[in-house]
Write a protein that holds these residues in place. Sequence first.
Motif, PDB file in Angstrom:
ATOM      1  N   ASP A 231     -14.450   4.716   7.420  1.00 39.70           N
ATOM      2  CA  ASP A 231     -13.387   5.720   7.257  1.00 39.70           C
ATOM      3  C   ASP A 231     -12.013   5.049   7.190  1.00 39.70           C
ATOM      4  OD1 ASP A 231     -12.864   8.344   6.725  1.00 39.70           O
ATOM      5  OD2 ASP A 231     -12.712   8.979   8.808  1.00 39.70           O
ATOM      6  N   LEU A 232     -11.965   3.905   6.532  1.00 38.05           N
ATOM      7  CA  LEU A 232     -10.749   3.095   6.485  1.00 38.05           C
ATOM      8  C   LEU A 232      -9.882   3.510   5.298  1.00 38.05           C
ATOM      9  CD1 LEU A 232      -9.293   0.523   7.653  1.00 38.05           C
ATOM     10  CD2 LEU A 232     -10.557  -0.780   5.905  1.00 38.05           C
ATOM     11  N   PRO A 233      -8.612   3.857   5.505  1.00 38.28           N
ATOM     12  CA  PRO A 233      -7.743   4.194   4.370  1.00 38.28           C
ATOM     13  C   PRO A 233      -7.457   2.961   3.524  1.00 38.28           C
ATOM     14  CG  PRO A 233      -6.478   4.167   6.406  1.00 38.28           C
ATOM     15  CD  PRO A 233      -7.908   4.003   6.790  1.00 38.28           C
ATOM     16  N   VAL A 234      -7.500   3.142   2.204  1.00 40.95           N
ATOM     17  CA  VAL A 234      -7.314   2.033   1.263  1.00 40.95           C
ATOM     18  C   VAL A 234      -6.265   2.429   0.233  1.00 40.95           C
ATOM     19  CG1 VAL A 234      -8.406   0.522  -0.440  1.00 40.95           C
ATOM     20  CG2 VAL A 234      -9.721   1.328   1.547  1.00 40.95           C
ATOM     21  N   ALA A 235      -5.309   1.549   0.003  1.00 38.01           N
ATOM     22  CA  ALA A 235      -4.291   1.752  -1.025  1.00 38.01           C
ATOM     23  C   ALA A 235      -4.411   0.641  -2.066  1.00 38.01           C
ATOM     24  CB  ALA A 235      -2.896   1.766  -0.403  1.00 38.01           C
ATOM     25  N   ALA A 236      -3.834   0.876  -3.231  1.00 39.76           N
ATOM     26  CA  ALA A 236      -3.834  -0.104  -4.320  1.00 39.76           C
ATOM     27  C   ALA A 236      -2.445  -0.702  -4.456  1.00 39.76           C
ATOM     28  CB  ALA A 236      -4.242   0.553  -5.629  1.00 39.76           C
ATOM     29  N   SER A 237      -2.376  -2.017  -4.652  1.00 40.47           N
ATOM     30  CA  SER A 237      -1.089  -2.648  -4.909  1.00 40.47           C
ATOM     31  C   SER A 237      -0.629  -2.313  -6.321  1.00 40.47           C
ATOM     32  CB  SER A 237      -1.174  -4.162  -4.698  1.00 40.47           C
ATOM     33  OG  SER A 237      -2.015  -4.753  -5.669  1.00 40.47           O
ATOM     34  N   PHE A 238       0.569  -2.745  -6.687  1.00 38.37           N
ATOM     35  CA  PHE A 238       1.218  -2.340  -7.930  1.00 38.37           C
ATOM     36  C   PHE A 238       0.313  -2.539  -9.134  1.00 38.37           C
ATOM     37  CE2 PHE A 238       4.593  -3.454 -11.241  1.00 38.37           C
ATOM     38  CZ  PHE A 238       4.857  -2.126 -11.550  1.00 38.37           C
ATOM     39  N   ARG A 239       0.026  -1.439  -9.830  1.00 44.49           N
ATOM     40  CA  ARG A 239      -0.751  -1.415 -11.061  1.00 44.49           C
ATOM     41  C   ARG A 239      -2.167  -1.981 -10.884  1.00 44.49           C
ATOM     42  NH1 ARG A 239       4.116  -2.487 -15.524  1.00 44.49           N
ATOM     43  NH2 ARG A 239       4.760  -0.310 -15.533  1.00 44.49           N
ATOM     44  N   CYS A 240      -2.732  -1.753  -9.695  1.00 47.17           N
ATOM     45  CA  CYS A 240      -4.130  -2.083  -9.426  1.00 47.17           C
ATOM     46  C   CYS A 240      -4.866  -0.832  -8.984  1.00 47.17           C
ATOM     47  CB  CYS A 240      -4.210  -3.175  -8.351  1.00 47.17           C
ATOM     48  SG  CYS A 240      -3.477  -4.746  -8.841  1.00 47.17           S
ATOM     49  N   GLN A 241      -4.550   0.292  -9.619  1.00 46.58           N
ATOM     50  CA  GLN A 241      -5.033   1.586  -9.165  1.00 46.58           C
ATOM     51  C   GLN A 241      -6.500   1.848  -9.476  1.00 46.58           C
ATOM     52  OE1 GLN A 241      -1.119   3.013 -11.000  1.00 46.58           O
ATOM     53  NE2 GLN A 241      -1.834   4.850  -9.952  1.00 46.58           N
ATOM     54  N   ASP A 242      -7.095   1.040 -10.345  1.00 47.66           N
ATOM     55  CA  ASP A 242      -8.497   1.251 -10.693  1.00 47.66           C
ATOM     56  C   ASP A 242      -9.437   0.414  -9.837  1.00 47.66           C
ATOM     57  OD1 ASP A 242      -7.642  -1.130 -11.822  1.00 47.66           O
ATOM     58  OD2 ASP A 242      -8.772  -0.881 -13.682  1.00 47.66           O
ATOM     59  N   TYR A 243      -8.927  -0.201  -8.777  1.00 45.41           N
ATOM     60  CA  TYR A 243      -9.781  -1.030  -7.922  1.00 45.41           C
ATOM     61  C   TYR A 243     -10.688  -0.185  -7.033  1.00 45.41           C
ATOM     62  CZ  TYR A 243      -7.137  -5.266  -9.154  1.00 45.41           C
ATOM     63  OH  TYR A 243      -6.569  -6.321  -9.816  1.00 45.41           O
ATOM     64  N   LEU A 244     -10.274   1.018  -6.713  1.00 44.40           N
ATOM     65  CA  LEU A 244     -11.085   1.942  -5.936  1.00 44.40           C
ATOM     66  C   LEU A 244     -11.000   3.307  -6.598  1.00 44.40           C
ATOM     67  CD1 LEU A 244     -12.768   2.428  -3.318  1.00 44.40           C
ATOM     68  CD2 LEU A 244     -10.630   3.142  -2.227  1.00 44.40           C
ATOM     69  N   ASP A 245     -12.145   3.921  -6.828  1.00 48.15           N
ATOM     70  CA  ASP A 245     -12.185   5.249  -7.423  1.00 48.15           C
ATOM     71  C   ASP A 245     -11.201   6.151  -6.676  1.00 48.15           C
ATOM     72  OD1 ASP A 245     -12.816   7.849  -8.268  1.00 48.15           O
ATOM     73  OD2 ASP A 245     -14.954   7.393  -8.446  1.00 48.15           O
ATOM     74  N   ALA A 344      -8.384  10.799  11.701  1.00 43.85           N
ATOM     75  CA  ALA A 344      -7.351  11.790  11.397  1.00 43.85           C
ATOM     76  C   ALA A 344      -6.211  11.164  10.607  1.00 43.85           C
ATOM     77  CB  ALA A 344      -6.825  12.406  12.691  1.00 43.85           C
ATOM     78  N   HIS A 345      -5.909   9.930  10.923  1.00 36.95           N
ATOM     79  CA  HIS A 345      -4.872   9.182  10.197  1.00 36.95           C
ATOM     80  C   HIS A 345      -5.263   9.036   8.728  1.00 36.95           C
ATOM     81  CE1 HIS A 345      -2.094   5.915   9.211  1.00 36.95           C
ATOM     82  NE2 HIS A 345      -3.118   5.156   8.898  1.00 36.95           N
ATOM     83  N   ARG A 346      -6.530   8.682   8.474  1.00 36.34           N
ATOM     84  CA  ARG A 346      -7.013   8.545   7.095  1.00 36.34           C
ATOM     85  C   ARG A 346      -6.981   9.880   6.368  1.00 36.34           C
ATOM     86  NH1 ARG A 346     -10.122  11.229   4.272  1.00 36.34           N
ATOM     87  NH2 ARG A 346     -11.566  11.392   6.032  1.00 36.34           N
ATOM     88  N   ALA A 347      -7.413  10.938   7.031  1.00 36.18           N
ATOM     89  CA  ALA A 347      -7.447  12.255   6.401  1.00 36.18           C
ATOM     90  C   ALA A 347      -6.049  12.744   6.046  1.00 36.18           C
ATOM     91  CB  ALA A 347      -8.143  13.256   7.332  1.00 36.18           C
ATOM     92  N   ALA A 348      -5.085  12.491   6.916  1.00 33.56           N
ATOM     93  CA  ALA A 348      -3.709  12.906   6.632  1.00 33.56           C
ATOM     94  C   ALA A 348      -3.132  12.119   5.464  1.00 33.56           C
ATOM     95  CB  ALA A 348      -2.844  12.732   7.873  1.00 33.56           C
ATOM     96  N   ALA A 349      -3.455  10.832   5.407  1.00 30.65           N
ATOM     97  CA  ALA A 349      -2.969  10.007   4.299  1.00 30.65           C
ATOM     98  C   ALA A 349      -3.571  10.465   2.977  1.00 30.65           C
ATOM     99  CB  ALA A 349      -3.299   8.541   4.559  1.00 30.65           C
ATOM    100  N   ARG A 350      -4.833  10.860   3.011  1.00 22.94           N
ATOM    101  CA  ARG A 350      -5.478  11.356   1.799  1.00 22.94           C
ATOM    102  C   ARG A 350      -4.845  12.666   1.356  1.00 22.94           C
ATOM    103  NH1 ARG A 350      -8.163  10.137  -2.880  1.00 22.94           N
ATOM    104  NH2 ARG A 350      -9.070  12.050  -3.668  1.00 22.94           N
ATOM    105  N   ALA A 351      -4.549  13.537   2.310  1.00 24.54           N
ATOM    106  CA  ALA A 351      -3.905  14.808   1.971  1.00 24.54           C
ATOM    107  C   ALA A 351      -2.529  14.571   1.361  1.00 24.54           C
ATOM    108  CB  ALA A 351      -3.796  15.680   3.218  1.00 24.54           C
ATOM    109  N   ASP A 352      -1.806  13.591   1.877  1.00 29.18           N
ATOM    110  CA  ASP A 352      -0.508  13.237   1.301  1.00 29.18           C
ATOM    111  C   ASP A 352      -0.668  12.810  -0.161  1.00 29.18           C
ATOM    112  OD1 ASP A 352       0.819  13.734   3.673  1.00 29.18           O
ATOM    113  OD2 ASP A 352       0.847  11.632   4.299  1.00 29.18           O
TER     114      ASP A 352
END
Length: 561
Positions: A231-245, A344-352
């Motif tokens: 349940d780990l939140p994951v973000a993409a760095s600049f213009r690497c948005q296709d690294y995770l669905d 809950a932190h991950r879920a809130a970040a996803r909602a954002d």
Amino acid sequence: MTNQSAKTGGELLAEALAIHGTEIAFGVPGESYLALLDALVGGSIRFITCRQEGGAAMMADAYGKLTGRPGVAMVTRGPGATNAAAGVHIAFQDSTPMILLVGQVARDMRDREAFQEVDYRQMYGALAKWVAEIDDARRIPEYLNRAFHTATSGRPGPVVLALPEDMLSERVAPPPAVDRYAPLEAAPTPAAMADLHRRLAAAERPLALLGGGGWDAESLARVRAFAEAADLPVAASFRCQDYLDNRSACYVGHVGIGINPALAARVKEADLLLVVGARLGESTTAGYTLVEPPRPRQQLIHVYPQAEELNRVYDADLGIVSDVKAFARALGDLAPLDGSRWAAHRAAARADYEAHIEPLPVPGALQMADIVRWLAETLPEDAILANGAGNYTTWVHRFFPYRGWRTQLAPTSGSMGYGAPAAVAAKAVHPDRPVIAFAGDGCFMMHGQELATAAQYGLGILVIVVDNGMYGTIRMHQEREYPTRVSGTDLRNPDFAALAAAYGAHSARVERTEEFFPAFETAMAEAEAGRPALLHLIIDPEALTPVQSLSQIREKALGAA
């Protein structure tokens, strides 16, 4: 040695390229490497003739991104090599494997400032991983072996090899052949992975950040499985948005230009950042403010394939020298993590994130957010979107959810003109997949002539030109810093639809949102039949960004003066 057994340097070079798996070479021909071009006749390597060397180098970069293998570009000496520099710079900053082959003056002409002579070691020294000149045709297998290994091992990147004209035409006894390259791989130590596990297990607000080069679909699938299990939140760095669905519940957004303010706050407030493959450069860190050097506020675990990059800018709590593929495999060997502490932190970040990608209206009759969202709902999952640089990209990056690996081709170096040539390369590599290139009016004029390349080879790309009659990004900064003082940023553009038609492409002009949908369907039908297409979108100059109009930016600057 008999004349029958002797081979030219050009023939040896073509053979070496084929041994190392080269399928396509992009280039602009020149008399300085005619012997190499001749050696390609009847061989397995397809040569795609481009209309400018910068476009050829950008195609090679896109090929490297799409395949993980070095993209190969061939250009002539002097102006040909200098034109190609933009593509080499993209490959360097984007960590893309690439090999640029440059024709050079004859060996007995060097150091006289002969016609179009350039010292490529000096010229490309800061833009490439390795620059060399092959003086002896018998050493071609050696140089090519090193070039392919250097381009793909550690942090991937570009290699430049200069080829004296007489070396390419010289006949020599064939040297021993070498085997196909196999990239060298660094793997994390068990102790480092145990330390990572301990730190993650103790975190309360962790955030993973993916980026950089060297990935493939399998390694990213491993990372996704690890993240979703924890349940780990994951973000993409600049213009690497296709690294995770982007549909994954763990995906929380794009850490780059135009970042969601809520996500920016979460980066700053994270108690642990797990950064895998990304350098944490200026664009990803918002000018080194989200993660502050040299000692970040956040606990930093930095995984990178090049030891020299670790602790160069940021003093990491845990630095791991590892290829991203090896690191992804090692994640699978870790004991399961209990993610309940940060669920809950991950879920809130996803909602954002989900709130942030809802379309926003802008001035004018053409609404880019609605168009991009419609494309996201209409295009198949394997469609490839390419773009260059400019404010038009903020609509694509914000409102298009990427769903698969290498469905995004975009330069982290911020190089204008990339979209059209990248789309040409993508269609050459994946002829059965839809390929869409976005370009601004200024951006398209940098390398839009590669539409002629698409037409020549029957590559059915679709280019969407977003025309606001200005260099929009520069105008945005200009209004912020020097409000009302417009200088150098207005553009008087051609009729892009007519220009595309002259290249042999299907084209249409679109001025209103509702006009786009049928125009797109017609254009895609033409593209599927092998004819490139272009849609010329007229956007209100006031629609400078998804969140602020030109007048709002100006008024805010005047109010602060």
